[in-house]
Design an enzyme around this catalytic site. Structure first.
Site, PDB file in Angstrom:
ATOM      1  N   SER A  44      -5.325 -21.545 -47.420  1.00 37.50           N
ATOM      2  CA  SER A  44      -5.365 -21.601 -49.003  1.00 37.50           C
ATOM      3  C   SER A  44      -4.307 -20.443 -49.557  1.00 37.50           C
ATOM      4  CB  SER A  44      -6.703 -21.364 -49.409  1.00 37.50           C
ATOM      5  OG  SER A  44      -6.745 -21.680 -50.923  1.00 37.50           O
ATOM      6  N   HIS A  47      -8.784 -26.456 -54.549  1.00 36.41           N
ATOM      7  CA  HIS A  47      -8.208 -27.700 -53.771  1.00 36.41           C
ATOM      8  C   HIS A  47      -8.912 -29.073 -54.195  1.00 36.41           C
ATOM      9  CE1 HIS A  47      -5.852 -24.676 -51.882  1.00 36.41           C
ATOM     10  NE2 HIS A  47      -6.999 -24.067 -51.617  1.00 36.41           N
TER      11      HIS A  47
END
Length: 306
Positions: A86, A190
């Site tokens: 991430s 996400h």
């Protein structure tokens, strides 16, 4: 072959930067980064409480700064590959030479602010599922309206969605899942909830001039190595609203012939996954400067010195 990896949001803990700032030159470096992005990284890394550093706009630049600082303390090393989970992908982009440190921190500051703004629209969050069969879990999450936002491998999936959806998951776990653990993040990252952040991050990225990676850069999008800086940057932008496929990143590490993985500060999460998914690969997490000597020994055995 050594792979250098950087953790994502949720890895931060109060005071985790304190010991690192005592290293020679570290405080000055962090002060310069703080001035560049308008955020007192030293304060948040040493004195702020858990709620303050849970703020997406704070946590993300803090994690990238910690990763850069701890990697620099290792010395000049040449890993065989780099990757980040991430927000750790921005740290990895700096490791690969795609962005310099200041550009990486400038980008992550904009990323954190944009994602925090997107997260404020609806109350959302993320929870890790421990155990269970991935295919069964993914189908169950979709039934509840949740997104499998992180497919981390080693049997771990992270669900993301509204707090109501996550509450329903806690009451109705997928078959085989032992536990549902809420994560220390402030939004459903996400997922489609982050779509408003994509345009703002694209605008910030357009002002940067990326270089091509000087080592293999493995992307969260599909676990593939990315050859150009422009594509790395493009993927960094789009990834905020798309799932992290860390399972595929680890598959690629295996195909590349990884023999050791070092996870930069605040390490632990990714090395834990690697121990289960990549048996036989040596792992080391940089938690404090006390870990540096062992990390340097591992690097000496598995990577070229620059």
């Amino acid at each position: 072959m050594l792979v250098l990896v950087a953790p994502g949001q949720g890895a931060q803990t109060p005071g985790f930067l304190t010991d690192w700032l005592a290293l020679p030159g570290a405080a000055d470096r962090v002060a310069a980064w703080s001035d560049a992005i308008g955020l007192d990284l030293a304060h948040y890394g040493t004195k702020a409480d858990a709620d303050e550093i849970r703020d997406t706009a704070v946590a993300q630049p803090l994690l990238v700064a910690a990763g850069l600082l701890s990697a620099a303390a290792l010395g000049d090393i040449v890993p065989g590959a780099v990757a980040g989970h991430s927000v750790g992908e921005i740290t990895a982009a700096a490791f690969a030479g795609v962005l310099d440190d200041t550009a990486a921190l400038t980008l992550v500051r904009r990323r954190g602010l944009a994602m925090a703004e997107a997260a404020a629209v609806t109350e959302t969050g993320m929870s890790a599922l421990l155990g269970g069969d991935p295919e069964v879990s993914v189908a169950h999450l979709e039934k509840l309206g949740l997104t499998p936002a992180n497919v981390n491998g080693a049997g771990q999936i992270v669900a993301a969605g509204t707090m109501e959806q996550l509450a329903a998951l806690n009451e109705d776990k997928p078959e085989g899942v032992r536990k549902v653990v809420p994560l220390k993040v402030a939004g459903a990252f996400h997922t489609r909830h982050m779509a408003p952040a994509v345009d703002k991050l694209a605008e910030a990225a357009s002002a940067l001039t990326p270089a091509d990676p000087r080592v293999t850069y493995v992307s969260n999008k599909d676990g593939q190595a990315v050859a150009t800086g422009a594509e790395v940057l493009d993927r960094l932008v789009g990834q905020v609203a798309n799932p992290v496929r860390w399972d595929l990143c680890m598959e690629t590490f295996g195909k590349l012939g990884v023999t050791a993985i070092v996870e930069v500060c605040p390490g632990g999460t990714l090395t834990g996954l690697a121990k289960r998914a990549l048996p036989g690969v040596k792992t080391l997490a940089l938690k404090t400067p006390a870990d540096l000597d062992a990390a340097r020994e591992l690097v000496a055995d598995h990577a070229q010195q620059a």
